[in-house]
Design an enzyme around this catalytic site. Structure first.
Site, mmCIF file in Angstrom:
data_model
loop_
_atom_site.group_PDB
_atom_site.id
_atom_site.type_symbol
_atom_site.label_atom_id
_atom_site.label_comp_id
_atom_site.label_asym_id
_atom_site.label_seq_id
_atom_site.Cartn_x
_atom_site.Cartn_y
_atom_site.Cartn_z
ATOM 1 N N CYS A 132 -4.689 4.745 4.857
ATOM 2 C CA CYS A 132 -4.221 4.436 4.169
ATOM 3 C C CYS A 132 -3.736 3.450 5.875
ATOM 4 O O CYS A 132 -3.322 4.286 6.969
ATOM 5 C CB CYS A 132 -3.549 4.165 3.026
ATOM 6 S SG CYS A 132 -2.266 5.546 3.083
ATOM 7 N N CYS B 248 1.842 6.886 0.857
ATOM 8 C CA CYS B 248 1.163 6.465 -1.019
ATOM 9 C C CYS B 248 0.029 5.879 -1.018
ATOM 10 O O CYS B 248 -0.990 7.212 -2.508
ATOM 11 C CB CYS B 248 1.579 4.202 -1.262
ATOM 12 S SG CYS B 248 3.415 4.443 -0.797
ATOM 13 N N ARG B 249 -0.541 5.034 -0.825
ATOM 14 C CA ARG B 249 -2.724 5.787 -1.177
ATOM 15 C C ARG B 249 -3.240 7.361 -1.513
ATOM 16 O O ARG B 249 -3.478 7.793 -2.280
ATOM 17 C CB ARG B 249 -3.155 4.527 -1.045
ATOM 18 C CG ARG B 249 -2.497 3.335 -1.453
ATOM 19 C CD ARG B 249 -3.587 1.912 -1.045
ATOM 20 N NE ARG B 249 -2.103 1.745 0.057
ATOM 21 C CZ ARG B 249 -2.549 0.712 1.076
ATOM 22 N NH1 ARG B 249 -3.135 -0.360 0.721
ATOM 23 N NH2 ARG B 249 -2.422 0.990 1.786
ATOM 24 N N SER B 250 -3.330 7.384 0.376
ATOM 25 C CA SER B 250 -4.627 8.182 1.308
ATOM 26 C C SER B 250 -4.460 9.632 -0.041
ATOM 27 O O SER B 250 -4.644 9.598 0.312
ATOM 28 C CB SER B 250 -4.016 8.098 2.164
ATOM 29 O OG SER B 250 -3.250 8.541 3.137
ATOM 30 N N ASN C 161 0.102 6.484 4.857
ATOM 31 C CA ASN C 161 -0.091 8.151 4.595
ATOM 32 C C ASN C 161 0.545 8.526 3.559
ATOM 33 O O ASN C 161 1.087 9.492 3.998
ATOM 34 C CB ASN C 161 0.015 8.944 5.817
ATOM 35 C CG ASN C 161 -0.701 10.082 5.535
ATOM 36 O OD1 ASN C 161 -0.634 10.859 5.914
ATOM 37 N ND2 ASN C 161 -2.058 10.041 4.094
ATOM 38 N N ASP D 253 -1.750 -2.429 -2.344
ATOM 39 C CA ASP D 253 -0.988 -0.948 -1.510
ATOM 40 C C ASP D 253 0.197 -1.345 -2.458
ATOM 41 O O ASP D 253 0.945 -2.399 -2.924
ATOM 42 C CB ASP D 253 -0.268 -2.049 0.042
ATOM 43 C CG ASP D 253 1.171 -1.260 0.459
ATOM 44 O OD1 ASP D 253 1.736 -0.290 0.060
ATOM 45 O OD2 ASP D 253 1.039 -1.319 1.406
HETATM 46 P P1 4NP Z 1 0.658 3.263 1.800
HETATM 47 O O1 4NP Z 1 1.962 2.672 1.288
HETATM 48 O O2 4NP Z 1 0.030 3.042 2.849
HETATM 49 O O3 4NP Z 1 -0.756 3.313 0.452
HETATM 50 O O4 4NP Z 1 1.267 4.793 2.074
HETATM 51 C C1 4NP Z 1 3.144 1.951 2.288
HETATM 52 C C2 4NP Z 1 4.079 3.016 2.507
HETATM 53 C C3 4NP Z 1 4.643 2.627 3.070
HETATM 54 C C4 4NP Z 1 4.449 1.019 3.819
HETATM 55 C C5 4NP Z 1 3.346 0.317 3.492
HETATM 56 C C6 4NP Z 1 2.683 0.993 3.148
HETATM 57 N N1 4NP Z 1 5.575 0.795 4.945
HETATM 58 O O5 4NP Z 1 5.224 -0.481 4.930
HETATM 59 O O6 4NP Z 1 6.756 1.475 5.174
#
Ligand code: 4NP
Length: 149
Positions: free
Chosen positions: A7, A12-14, A10, A120
């Site tokens: 994602c 939240c989702r992955s 790295n 997201d």
């Molecule tokens: P992820 O979520 O891609 O599922 O880990 C996010 C985590 C951090 C950010 C965006 C999405 N960020 O902009 O910091």
């Protein structure tokens, strides 16, 4: 088989996708996760992801965010991305058609055209993380089922 979940951050989702798939398949298979950005490198998963995983009996608190790297194309058999932006970002790192063929949207495992992306959840609330969990749970069921000989 070696699976990589990808994602943006790295955190939240992955990490959830990694933990949930690990919980469903045997130790002869490997699962890792990475982010297309370096924003959160070295950090533990977001506490909302840790919480939703724990509510479902899965501990992801030991995971650490890392940046996707070119050698991942060689090291993994399948690279599952959460959304189309991750897909573009990963594919832009290689011109090798064999590498690109390893990259799939995670929800493509569901064969439901209305479900393409794992949204997201970072800027939303707890509900978004529960939605991510439900999608990842369905998709990893399909992956685990395919692995049964
Ligand atoms: P992820 O979520 O891609 O599922 O880990 C996010 C985590 C951090 C950010 C965006 C999405 N960020 O902009 O910091």
């Amino acid at each position: 088989m070696k699976f990589l979940m990808v994602c943006l951050g790295n955190i939240c989702r992955s990490p959830l996708a990694q933990g949930v798939l690990e919980s469903k398949i045997g130790s002869e298979h490997q699962v890792d996760s990475a982010g297309t950005s370096n924003y959160h490198v070295g950090q533990k998963p977001d506490k909302r992801s840790i919480e939703v995983a724990a509510q479902n009996g899965i501990d992801i608190s030991h995971q650490k965010s890392r940046h996707f790297k070119k050698s991942d194309f060689e090291d993994f058999d399948i690279i599952y991305v959460m959304d189309k932006s991750n897909f573009e970002d990963v594919c832009q790192l290689t011109t090798d058609q064999g590498h690109r063929a390893k990259v799939k949207l995670l929800l493509s495992e569901l064969s439901d055209p209305s479900l393409e992306e794992v949204p997201d959840p970072y800027y939303g609330g707890k509900k978004g993380f529960e939605e991510v969990y439900a999608l990842v749970d369905k998709a990893t069921d399909a992956i685990a089922k395919e692995l049964i000989p």
